[in-house]
Design a protein around this motif. Structure first.
Motif, PDB file in Angstrom:
ATOM      1  N   ALA A  81      51.146  38.559 -18.230  1.00 62.06           N
ATOM      2  CA  ALA A  81      50.660  39.886 -18.594  1.00 62.06           C
ATOM      3  C   ALA A  81      51.298  40.906 -17.671  1.00 62.06           C
ATOM      4  O   ALA A  81      51.880  40.556 -16.645  1.00 62.06           O
ATOM      5  N   ARG A  82      51.174  42.151 -18.059  1.00 60.86           N
ATOM      6  CA  ARG A  82      51.673  43.254 -17.231  1.00 60.86           C
ATOM      7  C   ARG A  82      50.557  44.260 -17.050  1.00 60.86           C
ATOM      8  O   ARG A  82      49.758  44.475 -17.961  1.00 60.86           O
ATOM      9  N   THR A  83      50.525  44.871 -15.876  1.00 62.31           N
ATOM     10  CA  THR A  83      49.580  45.950 -15.677  1.00 62.31           C
ATOM     11  C   THR A  83      49.961  47.067 -16.633  1.00 62.31           C
ATOM     12  O   THR A  83      51.132  47.266 -16.941  1.00 62.31           O
ATOM     13  N   ARG A  84      48.972  47.761 -17.102  1.00 61.64           N
ATOM     14  CA  ARG A  84      49.219  48.789 -18.106  1.00 61.64           C
ATOM     15  C   ARG A  84      49.767  50.041 -17.448  1.00 61.64           C
ATOM     16  O   ARG A  84      49.320  50.443 -16.372  1.00 61.64           O
ATOM     17  N   GLU A  90      48.749  60.401 -22.156  1.00 61.28           N
ATOM     18  CA  GLU A  90      47.548  59.572 -22.034  1.00 61.28           C
ATOM     19  C   GLU A  90      46.791  59.914 -20.756  1.00 61.28           C
ATOM     20  O   GLU A  90      45.565  59.997 -20.764  1.00 61.28           O
ATOM     21  N   ALA A  91      47.513  60.106 -19.671  1.00 68.01           N
ATOM     22  CA  ALA A  91      46.871  60.428 -18.393  1.00 68.01           C
ATOM     23  C   ALA A  91      46.154  61.774 -18.474  1.00 68.01           C
ATOM     24  O   ALA A  91      45.017  61.907 -17.996  1.00 68.01           O
ATOM     25  N   VAL A  92      46.786  62.756 -19.096  1.00 63.83           N
ATOM     26  CA  VAL A  92      46.161  64.069 -19.252  1.00 63.83           C
ATOM     27  C   VAL A  92      44.906  63.954 -20.106  1.00 63.83           C
ATOM     28  O   VAL A  92      43.853  64.519 -19.776  1.00 63.83           O
ATOM     29  N   GLU A  93      44.986  63.196 -21.188  1.00 61.01           N
ATOM     30  CA  GLU A  93      43.826  63.012 -22.060  1.00 61.01           C
ATOM     31  C   GLU A  93      42.669  62.338 -21.319  1.00 61.01           C
ATOM     32  O   GLU A  93      41.508  62.736 -21.453  1.00 61.01           O
ATOM     33  N   ILE A  94      42.981  61.338 -20.518  1.00 63.56           N
ATOM     34  CA  ILE A  94      41.956  60.650 -19.738  1.00 63.56           C
ATOM     35  C   ILE A  94      41.301  61.610 -18.750  1.00 63.56           C
ATOM     36  O   ILE A  94      40.080  61.646 -18.621  1.00 63.56           O
ATOM     37  N   LEU A  95      42.112  62.398 -18.056  1.00 64.27           N
ATOM     38  CA  LEU A  95      41.565  63.334 -17.071  1.00 64.27           C
ATOM     39  C   LEU A  95      40.729  64.419 -17.735  1.00 64.27           C
ATOM     40  O   LEU A  95      39.679  64.808 -17.212  1.00 64.27           O
ATOM     41  N   GLU A  96      41.165  64.901 -18.900  1.00 64.46           N
ATOM     42  CA  GLU A  96      40.387  65.911 -19.617  1.00 64.46           C
ATOM     43  C   GLU A  96      39.052  65.342 -20.085  1.00 64.46           C
ATOM     44  O   GLU A  96      38.017  65.996 -19.975  1.00 64.46           O
ATOM     45  N   THR A  97      39.074  64.115 -20.587  1.00 62.02           N
ATOM     46  CA  THR A  97      37.839  63.468 -21.031  1.00 62.02           C
ATOM     47  C   THR A  97      36.897  63.262 -19.860  1.00 62.02           C
ATOM     48  O   THR A  97      35.685  63.504 -19.960  1.00 62.02           O
ATOM     49  N   ARG A  98      37.448  62.845 -18.748  1.00 64.02           N
ATOM     50  CA  ARG A  98      36.629  62.636 -17.555  1.00 64.02           C
ATOM     51  C   ARG A  98      35.999  63.945 -17.086  1.00 64.02           C
ATOM     52  O   ARG A  98      34.820  63.978 -16.712  1.00 64.02           O
TER      53      ARG A  98
END
Length: 106
Positions: A81-84, A90-98
């Motif tokens: 497996a590989r770390t994602r 995606e990072a911006v969307e995650i930070l905005e959701t948070r």
């Protein structure tokens, strides 16, 4: 299915010891990923993880399957497996959701 029957501390060899080892390995590996110990898109090999976490390959396979289901790693067919890694979007969307969720808690 084979249950773990080790004799380490806190492991009485009972029916829950295999589940406990899998759960502990999952939490340990997840914490390592989230803390940044492994860089994004790093290949995680079963042999190295078994040594590092001191569990069987079967346990590592279970842990990696769960982490893949949860999106922490990406599974490679007939490999490891590989770390994602995340795109900038995606990072911006995650930070905005948070930020929205944290504001709702106030």
């Amino acid at each position: 299915m084979v249950l773990a029957t080790g004799t380490g501390p806190g492991n009485d060899g009972g029916p829950d010891s295999g589940a406990n080892r899998t759960s502990q390995a999952y939490h340990d590996l997840r914490a390592l990923i989230l803390s940044g110990h492994y860089e994004p898109d790093l290949r995680l090999t079963e042999s190295k993880l078994t040594t590092q976490l001191q569990v069987s390959r079967g346990t590592i396979r279970s842990v990696l399957a769960r982490l893949a289901q949860e999106g922490y790693v990406t599974a490679e067919a007939n490999r490891s497996a590989r770390t994602r890694s995340f795109s900038v979007d995606e990072a911006v969307e995650i930070l905005e959701t948070r930020a929205v969720m944290e504001a709702a808690l106030l």
